[in-house]
Write an enzyme that holds these catalytic residues in place. Structure first.
Site, mmCIF file in Angstrom:
data_model
loop_
_atom_site.group_PDB
_atom_site.id
_atom_site.type_symbol
_atom_site.label_atom_id
_atom_site.label_comp_id
_atom_site.label_asym_id
_atom_site.label_seq_id
_atom_site.Cartn_x
_atom_site.Cartn_y
_atom_site.Cartn_z
ATOM 1 N N ARG A 67 26.646 -5.049 -59.520
ATOM 2 C CA ARG A 67 25.298 -5.506 -59.176
ATOM 3 C C ARG A 67 25.168 -6.983 -59.530
ATOM 4 O O ARG A 67 25.183 -7.367 -60.692
ATOM 5 C CB ARG A 67 24.234 -4.674 -59.896
ATOM 6 C CG ARG A 67 24.070 -3.279 -59.306
ATOM 7 C CD ARG A 67 23.600 -3.363 -57.886
ATOM 8 N NE ARG A 67 23.187 -2.064 -57.366
ATOM 9 C CZ ARG A 67 22.695 -1.900 -56.152
ATOM 10 N NH1 ARG A 67 22.571 -2.929 -55.335
ATOM 11 N NH2 ARG A 67 22.343 -0.710 -55.741
ATOM 12 N N GLU A 95 21.105 6.111 -45.667
ATOM 13 C CA GLU A 95 21.744 5.612 -46.890
ATOM 14 C C GLU A 95 22.765 6.601 -47.441
ATOM 15 O O GLU A 95 23.842 6.213 -47.893
ATOM 16 C CB GLU A 95 20.700 5.270 -47.957
ATOM 17 C CG GLU A 95 19.911 4.023 -47.670
ATOM 18 C CD GLU A 95 20.761 2.762 -47.559
ATOM 19 O OE1 GLU A 95 21.801 2.660 -48.224
ATOM 20 O OE2 GLU A 95 20.373 1.864 -46.792
ATOM 21 N N GLU A 143 28.752 -4.298 -49.603
ATOM 22 C CA GLU A 143 28.976 -3.248 -50.601
ATOM 23 C C GLU A 143 30.461 -2.955 -50.784
ATOM 24 O O GLU A 143 31.189 -2.772 -49.821
ATOM 25 C CB GLU A 143 28.267 -1.956 -50.181
ATOM 26 C CG GLU A 143 26.773 -2.095 -50.066
ATOM 27 C CD GLU A 143 26.098 -0.858 -49.507
ATOM 28 O OE1 GLU A 143 24.992 -0.555 -49.982
ATOM 29 O OE2 GLU A 143 26.668 -0.212 -48.601
#
Length: 183
Positions: A67, A95, A143
């Site tokens: 993150r 998602e 990601e």
């Protein structure tokens, strides 16, 4: 004065920064005590979406990723964003598939939360997904994900031991634990 009304008297608001995901506004006016004050607000242009996926053996799925704002790796539930005008359930289905490759046949609203109501207006909607079957994941280019299938009780232990600190994940896992305990 009604305690449910905004006690701030705002004289000016100015957008200081904006991109596709957030807008930062600087507000000036009088604080609740009647003195000059400022308040910065981060407005989110999406609703945060989370999914607690449980299979028949009471395993759940965690997503691990670095993150950027925290400058560290984080374990959390499958999460993402949904447009403000999009059905949150549609965003949750997307998602879950994107991040884990899972498709669920049963969906239930698990919780809604304000993620950090001191400086942001971000809200999160979290669903419980059951009746799982494996498909192909489709992660976004931003990601780099690691997927873990763990017993739900292991995920709960990770929350208790502060190995999972993401607020959406913590709230959803705690809420599910209470449901399992009959509350």
């Amino acid at each position: 004065m009604d305690k449910h009304q905004n006690p701030w008297k705002i004289h000016s608001s100015e957008t200081k920064y904006e991109n596709n995901w957030i807008r930062i506004t600087h507000n000036e006016g009088l604080n609740p005590a009647g003195n000059p004050g400022i308040y910065g607000v981060v407005h989110f242009k999406n609703v945060a979406i989370g999914v607690l996926a449980l299979d028949e053996e009471m395993n759940t799925y965690l997503v691990g990723q670095f993150r950027f704002p925290l400058n560290r790796f984080s374990w959390e539930l499958p999460e993402g964003g949904g447009a403000l005008d999009e059905d949150p359930l549609d965003a949750a289905k997307r998602e879950l598939l994107e991040e884990t490759g899972l498709v669920a046949s049963e969906w239930e609203l698990l919780t809604r939360i304000d993620t950090s109501n001191s400086v942001t207006d971000e809200t999160a909607v979290v669903f419980l997904a059951r009746g799982l079957h494996q498909g192909e994941s489709e992660p976004e280019e931003t990601e780099q994900l690691t997927i873990r299938k763990v017993p739900f009780e292991e995920a709960y232990r990770m929350v208790q031991d502060m190995e999972i600190t993401d607020s959406i994940s913590v709230a959803a896992i705690q809420r599910m634990k209470l449901r399992l305990l009959g509350y």
